[in-house]
Design a protein around this motif. Structure first.
Motif, PDB file in Angstrom:
ATOM      1  N   CYS A  76       4.038  26.121 -26.130  1.00  0.00           N
ATOM      2  CA  CYS A  76       3.245  27.267 -25.691  1.00  0.00           C
ATOM      3  C   CYS A  76       2.496  27.780 -26.926  1.00  0.00           C
ATOM      4  CB  CYS A  76       4.210  28.303 -25.121  1.00  0.00           C
ATOM      5  SG  CYS A  76       3.473  29.668 -24.285  1.00  0.00           S
ATOM      6  N   PRO A  77       1.476  27.026 -27.416  1.00  0.00           N
ATOM      7  CA  PRO A  77       0.885  27.290 -28.732  1.00  0.00           C
ATOM      8  C   PRO A  77       0.195  28.645 -28.889  1.00  0.00           C
ATOM      9  CG  PRO A  77      -0.427  25.671 -27.560  1.00  0.00           C
ATOM     10  CD  PRO A  77       0.817  25.908 -26.747  1.00  0.00           C
ATOM     11  N   GLY A 115      14.108  12.189 -22.791  1.00  0.00           N
ATOM     12  CA  GLY A 115      12.775  11.611 -22.860  1.00  0.00           C
ATOM     13  C   GLY A 115      11.704  12.662 -23.049  1.00  0.00           C
ATOM     14  N   SER A 116      10.478  12.254 -22.776  1.00  0.00           N
ATOM     15  CA  SER A 116       9.319  13.136 -22.929  1.00  0.00           C
ATOM     16  C   SER A 116       9.040  13.855 -21.614  1.00  0.00           C
ATOM     17  CB  SER A 116       8.088  12.326 -23.331  1.00  0.00           C
ATOM     18  OG  SER A 116       8.295  11.719 -24.580  1.00  0.00           O
ATOM     19  N   ALA A 117       8.514  15.063 -21.739  1.00  0.00           N
ATOM     20  CA  ALA A 117       8.086  15.852 -20.585  1.00  0.00           C
ATOM     21  C   ALA A 117       6.602  16.148 -20.770  1.00  0.00           C
ATOM     22  CB  ALA A 117       8.880  17.142 -20.500  1.00  0.00           C
ATOM     23  N   PHE A 118       5.819  15.938 -19.724  1.00  0.00           N
ATOM     24  CA  PHE A 118       4.376  16.112 -19.815  1.00  0.00           C
ATOM     25  C   PHE A 118       3.897  17.161 -18.822  1.00  0.00           C
ATOM     26  CE2 PHE A 118       5.432  11.789 -20.997  1.00  0.00           C
ATOM     27  CZ  PHE A 118       4.751  11.628 -22.189  1.00  0.00           C
ATOM     28  N   VAL A 119       3.015  18.045 -19.298  1.00  0.00           N
ATOM     29  CA  VAL A 119       2.367  19.036 -18.439  1.00  0.00           C
ATOM     30  C   VAL A 119       0.865  18.869 -18.636  1.00  0.00           C
ATOM     31  CG1 VAL A 119       2.032  21.484 -17.924  1.00  0.00           C
ATOM     32  CG2 VAL A 119       4.273  20.664 -18.684  1.00  0.00           C
ATOM     33  N   ILE A 136       5.088  36.686 -24.867  1.00  0.00           N
ATOM     34  CA  ILE A 136       5.895  35.630 -25.483  1.00  0.00           C
ATOM     35  C   ILE A 136       5.108  35.108 -26.686  1.00  0.00           C
ATOM     36  CG2 ILE A 136       6.972  33.374 -25.167  1.00  0.00           C
ATOM     37  CD1 ILE A 136       8.183  35.533 -23.375  1.00  0.00           C
ATOM     38  N   PRO A 137       5.711  35.119 -27.881  1.00  0.00           N
ATOM     39  CA  PRO A 137       4.985  34.650 -29.063  1.00  0.00           C
ATOM     40  C   PRO A 137       4.729  33.145 -29.003  1.00  0.00           C
ATOM     41  CG  PRO A 137       7.272  35.099 -29.614  1.00  0.00           C
ATOM     42  CD  PRO A 137       7.069  35.543 -28.195  1.00  0.00           C
ATOM     43  N   PRO A 138       3.731  32.665 -29.737  1.00  0.00           N
ATOM     44  CA  PRO A 138       3.464  31.225 -29.774  1.00  0.00           C
ATOM     45  C   PRO A 138       4.702  30.453 -30.218  1.00  0.00           C
ATOM     46  CG  PRO A 138       1.689  32.435 -30.838  1.00  0.00           C
ATOM     47  CD  PRO A 138       2.793  33.424 -30.562  1.00  0.00           C
ATOM     48  N   GLY A 139       4.865  29.291 -29.654  1.00  0.00           N
ATOM     49  CA  GLY A 139       6.018  28.453 -29.992  1.00  0.00           C
ATOM     50  C   GLY A 139       6.456  27.634 -28.797  1.00  0.00           C
ATOM     51  N   PHE A 140       7.743  27.614 -28.541  1.00  0.00           N
ATOM     52  CA  PHE A 140       8.312  26.846 -27.444  1.00  0.00           C
ATOM     53  C   PHE A 140       9.016  27.759 -26.454  1.00  0.00           C
ATOM     54  CE2 PHE A 140       7.899  23.582 -30.600  1.00  0.00           C
ATOM     55  CZ  PHE A 140       7.691  22.418 -29.888  1.00  0.00           C
ATOM     56  N   LEU A 141       9.004  27.357 -25.197  1.00  0.00           N
ATOM     57  CA  LEU A 141       9.880  27.934 -24.184  1.00  0.00           C
ATOM     58  C   LEU A 141      10.942  26.881 -23.925  1.00  0.00           C
ATOM     59  CD1 LEU A 141       7.693  29.579 -21.399  1.00  0.00           C
ATOM     60  CD2 LEU A 141       8.922  30.679 -23.241  1.00  0.00           C
ATOM     61  N   ILE A 165      -1.486  27.416 -20.317  1.00  0.00           N
ATOM     62  CA  ILE A 165      -0.425  27.959 -21.162  1.00  0.00           C
ATOM     63  C   ILE A 165       0.318  26.859 -21.898  1.00  0.00           C
ATOM     64  CG2 ILE A 165       1.762  29.214 -21.138  1.00  0.00           C
ATOM     65  CD1 ILE A 165       0.611  30.808 -18.762  1.00  0.00           C
ATOM     66  N   PHE A 166       0.762  25.846 -21.178  1.00  0.00           N
ATOM     67  CA  PHE A 166       1.544  24.761 -21.773  1.00  0.00           C
ATOM     68  C   PHE A 166       0.598  23.619 -22.095  1.00  0.00           C
ATOM     69  CE2 PHE A 166       4.296  26.955 -18.689  1.00  0.00           C
ATOM     70  CZ  PHE A 166       5.164  27.538 -19.584  1.00  0.00           C
ATOM     71  N   LYS A 167       0.240  23.494 -23.379  1.00  0.00           N
ATOM     72  CA  LYS A 167      -0.749  22.500 -23.786  1.00  0.00           C
ATOM     73  C   LYS A 167      -0.563  22.189 -25.264  1.00  0.00           C
ATOM     74  CE  LYS A 167      -3.986  26.235 -24.605  1.00  0.00           C
ATOM     75  NZ  LYS A 167      -5.211  26.879 -24.215  1.00  0.00           N
ATOM     76  N   GLU A 168      -1.194  21.132 -25.694  1.00  0.00           N
ATOM     77  CA  GLU A 168      -1.208  20.808 -27.122  1.00  0.00           C
ATOM     78  C   GLU A 168      -2.206  21.731 -27.815  1.00  0.00           C
ATOM     79  OE1 GLU A 168       0.761  18.812 -28.789  1.00  0.00           O
ATOM     80  OE2 GLU A 168       1.756  17.932 -27.055  1.00  0.00           O
ATOM     81  N   ALA A 169      -2.136  21.810 -29.116  1.00  0.00           N
ATOM     82  CA  ALA A 169      -3.038  22.686 -29.871  1.00  0.00           C
ATOM     83  C   ALA A 169      -4.505  22.352 -29.618  1.00  0.00           C
ATOM     84  CB  ALA A 169      -2.721  22.600 -31.366  1.00  0.00           C
TER      85      ALA A 169
END
Length: 171
Positions: free
Chosen positions: A99-100, A57-61, A111-116, A66-70
């Motif tokens: 982790c945009p 499913g979906s995970a929401f923060v 850590i470069p932009p992208g996903f953890l 740090i962990f956000k939408e653009a």
């Protein structure tokens, strides 16, 4: 599996840096570097997509720098059960968090932009008392607890073999 989607979510704490990366056998830029170790935390709420196998499913923060939408809003990531024991209790789930802007420490990009990507180990617990906070009540008072995990960063990799260049991803 329903216990994963507890209403109050999960507080995830992680250490990121060169020393933890090397200790876990990492071979990427973070492990090769000499960055300091940074402790991060995020409150993650998971929603189950009905009828999916394996469960996912979906995970929401929310409220994270740090962990956000653009656009800076609540981040929506993804989770999936990776290992489900014979007793039906998930043993490992995989979680991806956006982790945009990457993760910077003292102005240096760690850590470069992208996903953890997080691989989280879980186990069933005995009956939990109300307000115990370490798990969530399920059928007949039993629950689950996240107790260990590993953070992975995927890096672009360029290599050559027999005068041919290749691009790929290093996890």
């Amino acid at each position: 599996v329903q216990a994963i989607t507890r209403e109050d979510g999960w507080l995830l704490k992680m250490d990121i840096g060169s020393e933890p990366a090397r200790a876990l056998g990492g071979s990427g830029e973070v492990a090769k570097g000499d960055s300091m170790t940074v402790g991060l935390s995020a409150k993650v709420r998971m929603k189950l997509d009905a009828g999916m196998e394996p469960p996912q499913g979906s995970a929401f923060v929310a409220d994270s720098a740090i962990f956000k939408e653009a656009d800076g809003g609540e981040m929506e990531g993804f989770w999936q059960v990776e290992d489900d024991g014979d007793d039906g209790v998930p043993r490992t789930i995989q979680l991806s968090l956006k982790c945009p802007e990457g993760i910077k420490v003292s102005g240096e990009l760690l850590i470069p932009p992208g996903f953890l990507y997080l691989n989280l180990r879980m186990k069933g617990t005995e009956a939990l008392t109300a307000g115990g906070g370490e798990g969530t009540a399920g059928k007949d008072g039993a629950g689950i607890r996240m107790y260990d995990g590993r953070v992975t960063v995927k890096e672009d990799l360029e290599a050559s073999f027999l005068f041919q260049s290749y691009k790929g991803v290093l996890a």
